[in-house]
Design an enzyme around this catalytic site. Structure first.
Site, PDB file in Angstrom:
ATOM      1  N   CYS A 198     -35.156  39.451  43.310  1.00 54.39           N
ATOM      2  CA  CYS A 198     -33.713  39.258  43.479  1.00 54.39           C
ATOM      3  C   CYS A 198     -32.940  40.495  43.007  1.00 54.39           C
ATOM      4  O   CYS A 198     -33.390  41.227  42.121  1.00 54.39           O
ATOM      5  CB  CYS A 198     -33.243  38.017  42.702  1.00 54.39           C
ATOM      6  SG  CYS A 198     -33.448  36.461  43.620  1.00 54.39           S
TER       7      CYS A 198
ATOM      8  N   ASN B  88     -47.054  37.955  54.066  1.00 50.47           N
ATOM      9  CA  ASN B  88     -47.711  36.694  53.744  1.00 50.47           C
ATOM     10  C   ASN B  88     -46.612  35.698  53.427  1.00 50.47           C
ATOM     11  O   ASN B  88     -45.840  35.913  52.496  1.00 50.47           O
ATOM     12  CB  ASN B  88     -48.625  36.824  52.521  1.00 50.47           C
ATOM     13  CG  ASN B  88     -49.834  37.699  52.790  1.00 50.47           C
ATOM     14  OD1 ASN B  88     -50.405  37.656  53.875  1.00 50.47           O
ATOM     15  ND2 ASN B  88     -50.231  38.496  51.809  1.00 50.47           N
TER      16      ASN B  88
ATOM     17  N   CYS C  81     -36.696  35.675  39.324  1.00 46.35           N
ATOM     18  CA  CYS C  81     -37.412  36.266  40.466  1.00 46.35           C
ATOM     19  C   CYS C  81     -37.429  37.790  40.339  1.00 46.35           C
ATOM     20  O   CYS C  81     -36.386  38.405  40.128  1.00 46.35           O
ATOM     21  CB  CYS C  81     -36.730  35.851  41.765  1.00 46.35           C
ATOM     22  SG  CYS C  81     -37.278  36.803  43.205  1.00 46.35           S
TER      23      CYS C  81
HETATM   24  O1  G1P Z   1     -49.886  41.430  47.075  1.00 43.73           O
HETATM   25  P1  G1P Z   1     -49.715  39.955  46.798  1.00 43.73           P
HETATM   26  O2  G1P Z   1     -48.676  39.313  47.655  1.00 43.73           O
HETATM   27  O3  G1P Z   1     -49.531  39.664  45.345  1.00 43.73           O
HETATM   28  O4  G1P Z   1     -51.132  39.308  47.180  1.00 43.73           O
HETATM   29  C1  G1P Z   1     -51.438  38.687  48.390  1.00 43.73           C
HETATM   30  O5  G1P Z   1     -51.520  39.613  49.476  1.00 43.73           O
HETATM   31  C2  G1P Z   1     -52.559  40.601  49.379  1.00 43.73           C
HETATM   32  C3  G1P Z   1     -52.568  41.401  50.657  1.00 43.73           C
HETATM   33  O6  G1P Z   1     -52.852  40.602  51.789  1.00 43.73           O
HETATM   34  C4  G1P Z   1     -53.919  39.969  49.108  1.00 43.73           C
HETATM   35  O7  G1P Z   1     -54.861  40.985  48.804  1.00 43.73           O
HETATM   36  C5  G1P Z   1     -53.888  38.968  47.952  1.00 43.73           C
HETATM   37  O8  G1P Z   1     -55.120  38.312  47.853  1.00 43.73           O
HETATM   38  C6  G1P Z   1     -52.751  37.968  48.199  1.00 43.73           C
HETATM   39  O9  G1P Z   1     -52.672  37.057  47.144  1.00 43.73           O
END
Ligand code: G1P
Ligand code: G1P
Lengths: 350, 350
Positions: free
Chosen positions: A55, A155, A52
């Site tokens: 980590c 997210n 990871c």
């Molecule tokens: O930055 P990450 O986590 O790799 O990517 C994720 O979040 C971003 C911000 O919302 C988005 O633009 C990406 O499409 C998503 O996969």
């Protein structure tokens, strides 16, 4: 003919934060679903994963080595969508091809060194540390003359585009104020000018009066399903006191913020007995050097699951071309969330 | 310092159809992807499926029996989000809880009795029949006094929330004009009042001049990746002649419309050698009894795939809270689509 009933009849609802409408089709909740099934996140993860990149002690893709952190850990995103040193410039052709350079900063916030945890599985003091990091990031990035808006978000879950299950969020801070906070600024300003009060404070009063969309409360915070929620179990986390940004929260308010985040995300996990995916984030005043008395800090949770751990709401065809649309009512969603226990299912079924 | 370059540096682009901005991060296209993988649609389907509720002669969930249709087949959606007979009414509490009843009609359009086909696998005359159905539906629904907007669209692929692979689209027609067409009306009206010309006609002229975002053309239609495209391989299908709706297209124009839809969707399938998922739909004048000289009929394609048949773009955290964002540039996407053959890969690899 039956009289108009929000719980039964198709209708539109107005979102006063964006000035836009939403289509609600309560009668449609029972249509059969033969479409895509999501893979529920019931993974058992180790407390430490040597592969990871978040980590403690591990080497990242760009060769940097994470410290042996024990609480939170913040660093510049190795693949940031925004960079501070981008050259300035504009393009304009015939008034219809318009572009301008954008600069900014991308940061990653690890919530915990524990690879196997998520916010609902962390303790309130540990979540409180995350709130403090949000305040620090907002303060330091927002103070820069080249940063006029700081977007803090998370997210969670593969279905929400999260590429690493290690508990973490992001900050995208930039020169211009992006679309949604800009809309919320316009709407809150108009309300403030007309009434001399915060739109969301007045809204909160109405909701506390009606009670039907309230999910949970403590001394300083309220969580509710907004009247205009688009996602099935969307919620809005609101401080009772009007503050413009997270740095203005007192010590007790920050503890309370951590408390409602913990209790809300536990209810989310309990709803379908799965690690509940969502995108969540803070909306705060622009850091553009203006006073923003109209702004009322809040946090949005946008979770996609609709009926079970495997059946989500798709914001597609009609929603992409015309208007957001929902099936179950916000009142029903709030009731479902209210009825759930605040002990995490993994602790009761373990 | 390098000078500002749309192909390399982070920037914002303006969408004149909605009045909103988009963040473009071209340098970010090469970040590694460890997140969710989609299941590519390489299913071999039978020409007739006895369990499909759209195949000819089959019984639907509500007991209705489909006719033995040989071309297209249109019927009222058995689980429509909008119903014509919904009771009227409004809710208003403190100016912040606002709702109003909405009524309308949901229709399903089967493109072909063949369960195993999709638009790129159908012949141009067969697609032309679908264009004619769009015109018939727009004409009959739009003529009703209780319908002020007719949204025609298709969700293709499980990843776009499509619950049945049988080739079909939908119509949602309603009393009010939904958000996106309402925005496009305001923007096109402002442009038309200022210049006395169609915004999209002027835009098309600029694009034909620059050529870099054109994907394909025929006598009456042009397909391009709009300067402000948000989805990786988003396209805009534009008639060269300004018409307000699909009923105004001549016979030759309808044939040409079918031709570009076929050629575009073949290129889409060829891009990642998979049945390319998308949401697509027509934007046309409101059917509100007003003249709409500002309106220029067009079709949007919003496809989610980014790098391969299994890696999509997620519109999540930042996108849901702040602003749409893309990695590859529209110019690069147009070039990729331009370089592809117009013979379907299943025909060359079969
Ligand atoms: O930055 P990450 O986590 O790799 O990517 C994720 O979040 C971003 C911000 O919302 C988005 O633009 C990406 O499409 C998503 O996969
Ligand atoms: O009507 P369908 O195909 O069952 O449903 C699909 O399209 C609708 C219109 O875009 C969406 O509201 C649904 O979320 C989606 O699953």
């Amino acid at each position: 003919m039956a009289s108009f009933d929000l719980a039964q009849h198709p209708h539109r609802r107005f979102n006063p934060l964006t000035g836009e409408w939403l289509l609600v089709s309560p009668h449609r909740a029972l249509r059969p679903w033969q479409g895509q099934q999501e893979a529920p996140d019931r993974s058992q993860r180790p407390a430490y994963d040597p592969t990871c990149y978040l980590c403690a002690g591990n080497t990242r893709a760009n060769g940097a080595v994470n410290p042996a952190y024990t609480g939170t850990f913040v660093f510049d995103n190795d693949f940031a969508a925004l960079t501070p040193d981008a050259p300035a410039g504009t393009v304009e052709v015939g008034g219809l091809l318009r572009a301008e350079a954008e600069s900014g900063v991308g940061r990653v916030i690890c919530f915990s060194p524990r690879h196997d945890l998520t916010l609902p599985e962390m303790s309130t003091p540990d979540i409180r540390r995350v709130v403090d990091v949000w305040a620090e990031e907002f303060a330091s990035l927002g103070a820069r003359p080249d940063i006029n808006y700081v977007q803090i978000f998370e997210n969670k879950g593969a279905v929400m585009g999260c590429s690493n299950p290690h508990p973490h969020g992001q900050v995208w801070a930039q020169r211009t104020v992006p679309g949604d906070p800009a809309k919320e600024t316009v709407q809150q300003q108009a309300y403030f000018q007309q009434h001399g009060r915060s739109l969301l404070a007045d809204y909160l009063e109405l909701e506390l009066n009606e009670q039907v969309r309230i999910v949970l409360e403590n001394e300083h915070f309220v969580v509710l399903v907004p009247f205009w929620a688009a996602w099935p179990f969307e919620t809005l986390v609101l401080p009772r006191r009007v503050v413009q940004d997270v740095t203005q929260l007192t010590d007790a308010e920050r503890d309370n913020f951590a408390d409602v985040i913990r209790r809300l995300t536990i209810r989310y996990d309990n709803l379908f007995q799965t690690s509940f995916p969502y995108s969540a984030g803070l909306h705060q005043r622009p850091t553009d050097g203006q006073q923003h008395p109209e702004w009322h800090l809040h946090m949005h949770f946008f979770p996609p699951l609709l009926r079970s751990a495997t059946v989500r709401k798709f914001m597609v065809g009609y929603e992409l071309l015309a208007n957001p649309q929902r099936d179950i009512t916000p009142e029903y969603a709030a009731q479902r969330l209210r009825e759930l226990p605040e002990v995490h299912y993994k602790q009761t079924t373990a």
